[in-house]
Design a protein around this motif. Structure first.
Motif, short mmCIF file in Angstrom:
data_model
loop_
_atom_site.label_atom_id
_atom_site.label_comp_id
_atom_site.label_asym_id
_atom_site.label_seq_id
_atom_site.Cartn_x
_atom_site.Cartn_y
_atom_site.Cartn_z
N GLY A 181 -4.08 1.46 -0.37
CA GLY A 181 -3.63 1.48 -1.75
C GLY A 181 -4.79 1.55 -2.72
N SER A 239 -5.54 -9.47 -3.43
CA SER A 239 -5.66 -8.29 -2.58
C SER A 239 -6.68 -8.52 -1.46
N ASP A 271 0.82 -1.21 0.00
CA ASP A 271 0.00 0.00 0.00
C ASP A 271 0.86 1.26 0.00
N MET A 289 -2.86 -5.87 -2.40
CA MET A 289 -3.17 -4.49 -2.06
C MET A 289 -4.26 -4.47 -0.99
#
Length: 278
Positions: free
Chosen positions: A107, A126, A81, A103
């Motif tokens: 982010g 993510s 991030d 992520m």
């Protein structure tokens, strides 16, 4: 004579160096973006000279940000991030393509605000959730490629939210981890895709839990579909006319067809930390 030649060579090298140093930052940035990985541009280029530092400090290097090789070395979404935020800020929110594993919410918040510029977003594995997508996503009218593979906290609700803000999507990658061959059928995701993303041309739904009903929805409603990969989706049986419909596609991979091509890039990235303070 030898000394004179040595002096000439030295002068030529110095002149060449000055010509590189004096190049327009935008031109330098275009060169760097083509020949250097992201970690090199962040960790080494700024320390060569003032001109190079100015080039990578500006937005021109960051229209395409590929962090996948770097992210493979890390299990820390916080570090990912921080880097994503830093590079999106450097681009002045003009990133056109961003690829990053693992992520998290900070982010994703920055990426979701790239507006008209973002054309491709690849964020497999993510920690982004349906709620985060609903909370942060802004209109991304030019986004054509979305990769939310292995994003276990995104469901059909999150996919529908993406669809409402990303009207230009033509490519969706939603590959998931392998499941037991006898996992219960769940057609919610392919039905959501068919209802909200009818213009898709390229769909990857490997190891999905859906069956013939979900597949039928996609084949019926996604009229522009030419590429479909459903390897590992063991609940699909291709009954009725589904097999014939799939054969009409330019590219089709089923759970029972071998394919020598890799579903993911396995190239290694160097283990380099992003340490500058910008």
């Amino acid at each position: 004579m030898v000394v004179a030649l040595a002096d000439e060579n030295k002068a030529a090298v110095e002149e060449q160096w000055r010509s590189w140093e004096g190049l327009n930052p935008e031109i330098l940035a275009l060169i760097f973006a083509r020949i250097m990985p992201v970690e090199e541009m962040v960790n080494r280029v700024p320390f060569v000279c003032k001109g190079w530092m100015e080039a990578v400090a500006g937005p021109y290097c960051w229209s395409e940000v590929d962090l996948q090789a770097w992210c493979r070395r890390r299990n820390d979404s916080h570090a990912v991030d921080l880097v994503v935020k830093k590079l999106v800020r450097r681009s002045k929110f003009t990133v056109q393509r961003l690829s990053a594993y693992r992520m998290g919410e900070p982010g994703f918040f920055f990426v979701a605000h790239c507006g008209n510029f973002l054309k491709a977003l690849e964020m497999p594995m993510s920690d982004v959730t349906d709620q985060m997508v609903l909370k942060h996503i802004k209109p991304l009218p030019n986004l054509t490629l979305l990769d939310v593979s292995h994003c276990l906290k995104i469901t059909s609700k999150g996919l529908a939210t993406f669809a409402t803000q990303c009207k230009s999507l033509i490519q969706l990658k939603r590959n998931m981890p392998p499941l037991d061959a006898h996992s219960p059928t769940d057609d919610s995701e392919p039905k959501t895709v068919a209802d909200t993303m009818p213009n898709l041309q390229h769909i990857e739904l490997c190891f999905g839990r859906f069956g013939d009903s979900g597949l039928s929805e996609i084949l019926t409603k996604c009229k522009s579909l030419i590429h479909l990969d459903i390897q590992g989706s063991w609940n699909v049986e291709l009954n009725g006319d589904l097999a014939e419909m799939c054969e009409r596609l330019q590219h089709f991979q089923s759970p029972w067809v071998d394919d020598d091509s890799q579903l993911s890039d396995t190239s290694e990235g160097s283990d380099v930390s992003f340490t500058d303070s910008n």
